[in-house]
Design a protein around this motif. Structure first.
Motif, short mmCIF file in Angstrom:
data_model
loop_
_atom_site.label_atom_id
_atom_site.label_comp_id
_atom_site.label_asym_id
_atom_site.label_seq_id
_atom_site.Cartn_x
_atom_site.Cartn_y
_atom_site.Cartn_z
N UNK A 11 44.42 31.45 28.47
CA UNK A 11 44.85 32.77 28.17
C UNK A 11 46.39 32.97 28.51
N UNK A 12 46.96 33.78 27.91
CA UNK A 12 48.44 34.05 28.07
C UNK A 12 48.56 35.14 28.97
N UNK A 13 49.90 35.36 29.20
CA UNK A 13 50.36 36.46 30.24
C UNK A 13 49.73 37.84 29.71
N UNK A 14 49.18 38.52 30.90
CA UNK A 14 48.55 39.81 30.60
C UNK A 14 47.20 39.74 30.28
N UNK A 15 46.49 38.45 30.16
CA UNK A 15 45.02 38.23 29.92
C UNK A 15 44.54 37.89 31.19
N UNK A 16 43.14 37.82 31.10
CA UNK A 16 42.24 37.37 32.01
C UNK A 16 40.95 36.51 31.42
N UNK A 17 40.24 36.02 32.62
CA UNK A 17 39.31 35.26 31.65
C UNK A 17 38.01 36.12 32.05
N UNK A 18 36.96 35.61 31.84
CA UNK A 18 35.68 36.68 31.83
C UNK A 18 35.69 37.25 33.16
N UNK A 19 35.02 38.50 33.03
CA UNK A 19 34.78 39.40 34.17
C UNK A 19 34.07 39.09 35.17
N UNK A 20 33.23 38.02 35.34
CA UNK A 20 32.16 37.87 36.33
C UNK A 20 33.34 37.05 37.34
N UNK A 21 34.13 36.43 37.01
CA UNK A 21 34.94 35.71 37.86
C UNK A 21 35.79 36.47 38.76
N UNK A 22 36.13 37.67 38.32
CA UNK A 22 36.88 38.57 39.26
C UNK A 22 36.06 39.60 40.11
N UNK A 23 34.58 39.93 39.56
CA UNK A 23 33.81 40.55 40.09
C UNK A 23 33.25 40.30 41.42
N UNK A 24 33.18 38.89 41.56
CA UNK A 24 32.44 38.38 42.68
C UNK A 24 33.50 38.61 44.10
N UNK A 25 34.64 38.68 43.66
CA UNK A 25 35.59 39.10 45.06
C UNK A 25 35.74 40.26 45.29
N UNK A 26 35.22 41.40 44.29
CA UNK A 26 35.27 42.76 44.50
C UNK A 26 34.18 43.37 45.43
N UNK A 56 47.33 33.06 34.08
CA UNK A 56 47.85 33.92 33.17
C UNK A 56 48.89 34.69 34.47
N UNK A 57 48.48 34.54 35.66
CA UNK A 57 49.29 35.24 36.66
C UNK A 57 48.98 36.87 36.81
N UNK A 58 47.87 37.13 35.91
CA UNK A 58 47.61 38.48 35.86
C UNK A 58 46.30 38.97 36.83
N UNK A 59 46.36 39.93 37.70
CA UNK A 59 45.38 40.03 38.59
C UNK A 59 45.17 41.60 38.92
N UNK A 60 46.09 42.44 38.15
CA UNK A 60 45.66 43.92 38.39
C UNK A 60 44.50 44.20 37.62
#
Length: 873
Positions: A155-170, A196-200
């Motif tokens: 995934x290129x800059x400004x994109x993310x992988x699947x939502x689940x991998x970010x939700x576990x940290x929230x 991608x370096x995108x975390x917001x």
């Protein structure tokens, strides 16, 4: 704009075009066809199509919510039907709500943030919502298409992988973070989430999405052990993305056991370090009865690790889909659906994509978009004119563009891009370069194929799609189409001590078996069934099955248009929007809709629906032919009948807007709008008239009952007055009789007293007799007693006679009084008190007249008492 109540309360046919209107029409058509015994198939489908980022997923969710809402409010025989319920883990849930929650689960595990959409669906899904005969949701099933596994790493800059991998940290609890070895870690610490370096945070559901996920998993019926396995595997894949390898020599490598993420991965997956090293760094070769392990280089080991992560996550996603399908339809409902199946299918699948770098995934995505566009062209642009000719309707055929040639370029047998790619994958030693050269030789003469000298030098090619030209880079085509899982991966998963991980290994085997069965099932194209089918071939077979499902239903289309490229609200790009309108077939569809007859009814259905407009007081409700009904309706409209013209504007009505075919009635949109307006308004007038009649009848019944009650009260008062006057007359007469008797008795006694007085005066001179002052002295005078012996005897006899007379009068008065009381009866208290007063007076008078006991006395005292008695009378 997403307020479904607006469409439930009003007439959706007269509201602006809206996804709720499409869903409402779809639902009502399904129920109408189901009630029509002549219709064997009443299933519907809603196809949501458009470019990537145009809002297909949001549209899918809103349509699903509306269908569940209207299902809950569906009225059957005047009663609101109760939505069916399904039991999971002992708890009962509303099926409609369960369907919505299941879609939310897949959204978290299958959606991702892209440069064009914060919640882009990275897989295709076709959900069939099942209904019972009453129109209430009884279950659903979901079929998914090609999860974009490359989204895990590419995934290129400004994109993310699947939502689940970010939700576990929230929102994951602290104890769970510790359990999954994520304490004091963020998404920036893992290769899987920091590519991608995108975390917001974008608009991906808010911070409460993970909590909603846990509730949805409970509702689906996943046990605590299954949920723990799901989150354990998810977190293990995060750790796996950070595993590194060390090179032993040129052709051999091993896992770096000093890596801090190795041990958490082994613990969560339930495998040993030896099994991990063997599975990732060697390739098992079976020679005869023996199995030998060929070591792999560091590069191949790293590639094998990526394939392992992609295969495991794909198996996890497939496992969720399987469990969701099992929870949404239980055995009882499944048996009932076989007997009476009603369904509405909703398709949310890939839209047209074009990026700076387009690879195998974009080719599959755009091929799917081309197939859907072909279906749209066939149903709307081609089948419609053919239907006119079959029914004998006058129609001037026009030429419309189609995309059959580009589809033949992509999926053509032997000469199509997918066919050439599959053949190259089966030839040993082929590379992306050899595939590109084969492609240039075979397809260079096709009008839809583009390969200039610059593209050939860079191993690229272009295809002129319906939505525009897309340039593809062939790098990675061979590997992605083979979709090969390292041979040691399945063995590694099966060696796990974790039961859930073993389930994922079984899921991988089931996916491979399913691919082979679909390849063997009768596809017309030539596939080497003795070998494993490629990813492209599997995708083509899936789309063929999807096409059959859509073909066996009544399709409804929702075309989403991307208004701008910045995801900004209320901004319309004057270049981007017209391009989508032209390429999507909107212009041609509008031309057919204006010049043609987009609304069709069978003869029976038209008469059943619109005969009401021709009924009058004298015509009755006899069934008439379709010709008669249409002729009467047109005559009423053209003659300007007041009952019609006062309701709907019929000034621009065109009689040619209604055409009668051999089996159908065709209507233009304006004619249909007028007929529907007349039907609705006339029905409203009839309902109002019936309501007013009902209200008037109730008011008349109330007034009549009030009049009868008032008359009863008046008659009762008059009767009471007559009774009271009669009672008063009787009492007055009784009083007069008593007074008269008193007067007569008094006069008689006075006469007798006078006679006695006269006799007394003649017999002795009573004036000379001195009456002693003291009674005792009078009684001691014997001389007076001797002289008045004769007078005393006479007085005693008179007094006795007088007492008998008074006793007779008292008896007579009592008898008259009893008669009066019998006549009066239960009269008013005032009359009874008057009678009692008279009775008391009579008794007191009788006592005063000497009703007491008689005392012995001498003649002087007796004479005195007699005189007093006379005065009292």
């Amino acid at each position: 704009i997403y307020k479904g109540e607006r469409f439930l309360k009003g007439n959706s046919g007269y509201l602006p075009p809206h996804i709720y209107r499409t869903a409402d029409n779809c639902y009502r058509l399904m129920m109408a066809l189901h009630k029509d015994s002549a219709q064997k198939n009443s299933n519907q489908s809603i196809i949501v199509n458009g470019e990537v980022g145009a809002g297909k997923t949001r549209t899918f969710n809103e349509i699903l919510k509306y269908l569940t809402m209207i299902s809950r409010r569906h009225v059957t025989d005047g009663k609101i039907s109760v939505s069916e319920r399904i039991s999971t883990r002992g708890d009962s849930f509303d099926v409609a709500q369960l369907v919505v929650e299941c879609d939310a689960i897949l959204g978290i595990f299958g959606n991702a943030k892209t440069t064009r959409n914060d919640d882009s669906s990275r897989f295709g899904k076709f959900m069939q919502v099942k209904y019972n005969s009453n129109g209430v949701i009884s279950g659903a099933s979901i079929e998914t298409y090609m999860l974009d596994k490359t989204r895990l790493f590419s995934h290129s800059e400004g994109e993310k992988t699947f939502h689940i991998f970010y939700e576990v940290f929230k929102e994951m609890r602290e104890k769970d973070l510790k359990k999954y070895f994520l304490t004091d870690m963020t998404e920036e610490d893992f290769n899987l989430t920091r590519c991608s370096g995108t975390f917001e945070n974008g608009d991906e559901g808010g911070n409460d999405k993970f909590i909603a996920l846990e509730c949805a998993l409970d509702m689906v019926g996943l046990t605590a052990e299954e949920q723990d396995g799901i989150f354990a595997v998810t977190c293990a894949l995060l750790h796996a993305s950070n595993i590194t390898f060390t090179s032993i020599d040129v052709d051999a490598a091993e896992v770096d056991m000093k890596n801090s993420h190795v041990q958490p991965f082994l613990s969560l997956m339930g495998i040993t370090a030896v099994d991990l090293n063997t599975g990732m760094c060697s390739n098992p070769l079976k020679i005869g009865r023996d199995t030998h392990f060929k070591p792999l280089s560091q590069e191949k080991s790293e590639h094998g690790l990526k394939c392992f992560i992609e295969a495991t996550y794909n198996a996890l996603f497939a496992y969720l889909v399987k469990r969701i399908n099992g929870s949404m339809i239980d055995n009882v409902v499944r048996r009932s659906l076989k007997e009476n199946s009603l369904s509405i299918g909703i398709l949310d699948i890939f839209g047209f994509e074009s990026y700076k770098t387009n690879s195998f995934e974009q080719l599959c995505t755009n091929y799917c978009a081309e197939k859907l566009q072909q279906h749209f062209n066939k149903i709307v642009l081609l089948d419609e004119p053919d239907d006119y000719e079959k029914e004998g309707i006058t129609w001037s055929r026009k030429s419309f563009p189609n995309n059959d040639d580009v589809l033949k370029l992509i999926d053509g047998n032997r000469v199509g891009i997918f066919s050439l790619l599959s053949d190259q994958c089966r030839v040993p030693g082929t590379t992306d370069k050899t595939f590109a050269n084969t492609l240039y030789r075979t397809c260079s003469g096709h009008t839809r194929f583009q390969a200039n000298s610059t593209q050939v030098a860079e191993h690229k090619f272009g295809i002129h799609h319906y939505a525009g030209t897309v340039e593809y880079d062939v790098e990675g085509f061979i590997v992605k189409n083979k979709d090969e899982l390292p041979k040691g991966t399945t063995v590694l998963l099966k060696s796990s001590t974790n039961y859930f991980v073993k389930q994922l290994a079984s899921t991988i085997d089931e996916l491979e078996e399913s691919a082979k069965k679909s390849a063997d099932k009768g596809s017309k194209r030539r596939i080497f069934t003795s070998r494993k089918s490629t990813a492209g071939e599997n995708f083509i077979l899936q789309l063929e099955g999807l096409g059959r499902k859509i073909k066996n239903s009544y399709p409804h289309y929702v075309r989403c248009v991307k208004t701008n490229g910045q995801q900004a609200p209320d901004e319309f790009c004057h270049i981007l929007v017209p391009e989508q309108v032209r390429s999507g077939g909107f212009v041609e569809a509008a031309q057919i809709s204006r010049a043609g007859y987009p609304n069709h009814y069978s003869h029976e259905a038209f008469v059943l629906r619109y005969q009401f407009l021709t009924l009058s007081k004298s015509s009755g409700e006899k069934e008439e032919s379709v010709d008669m009904v249409i002729r009467q309706i047109v005559n009423h409209i053209m003659n300007g009948e007041k009952s019609f013209s006062a309701i709907v504007d019929i000034s621009d009505f065109d009689p040619t807007g209604i055409q009668i075919g051999k089996t159908k009635v065709f209507l233009r949109q304006k004619a249909l709008d007028i007929l529907e307006g007349l039907l609705i308004q006339k029905s409203m007038i009839l309902i109002q008239a019936d309501s007013r009649r009902h209200i008037a009848q109730k008011r008349y019944a109330l007034l009549r009952a009030s009049a009868v009650a008032a008359q009863c009260c008046v008659r009762m008062m008059l009767a009471k007055n007559r009774v009271l006057s009669t009672q008063k007359g009787i009492v007055d007469k009784t009083r007069e009789d008593i007074s008269k008797d008193k007067v007569e008795t008094s006069s008689q006694l006075e006469t007798e007293d006078e006679e006695i007085s006269k006799e007394s005066d003649v017999s002795s001179p009573l004036e000379s007799v001195e009456i002693p002052e003291d009674k005792g002295e009078a009684l001691n005078q014997p001389e007076i007693e001797e002289k008045d012996d004769g007078v005393t005897n006479r007085a005693d006899s008179e007094l006795k006679r007088d007492q008998e007379s008074r006793q007779n009068e008292i008896k007579k008065d009592a008898k008259d009084e009893n008669s009066a009381e019998e006549i009066v009866g239960d009269s008013k208290p005032g009359i009874r008190s008057s009678i009692q007063k008279i009775k008391s007076e009579v008794v007191s008078r009788s006592r005063h007249f000497g009703g007491g006991e008689e005392e012995e006395d001498d003649g002087g005292s007796f004479f005195l008492r007699y005189c007093c008695f006379k005065r009292g009378r």
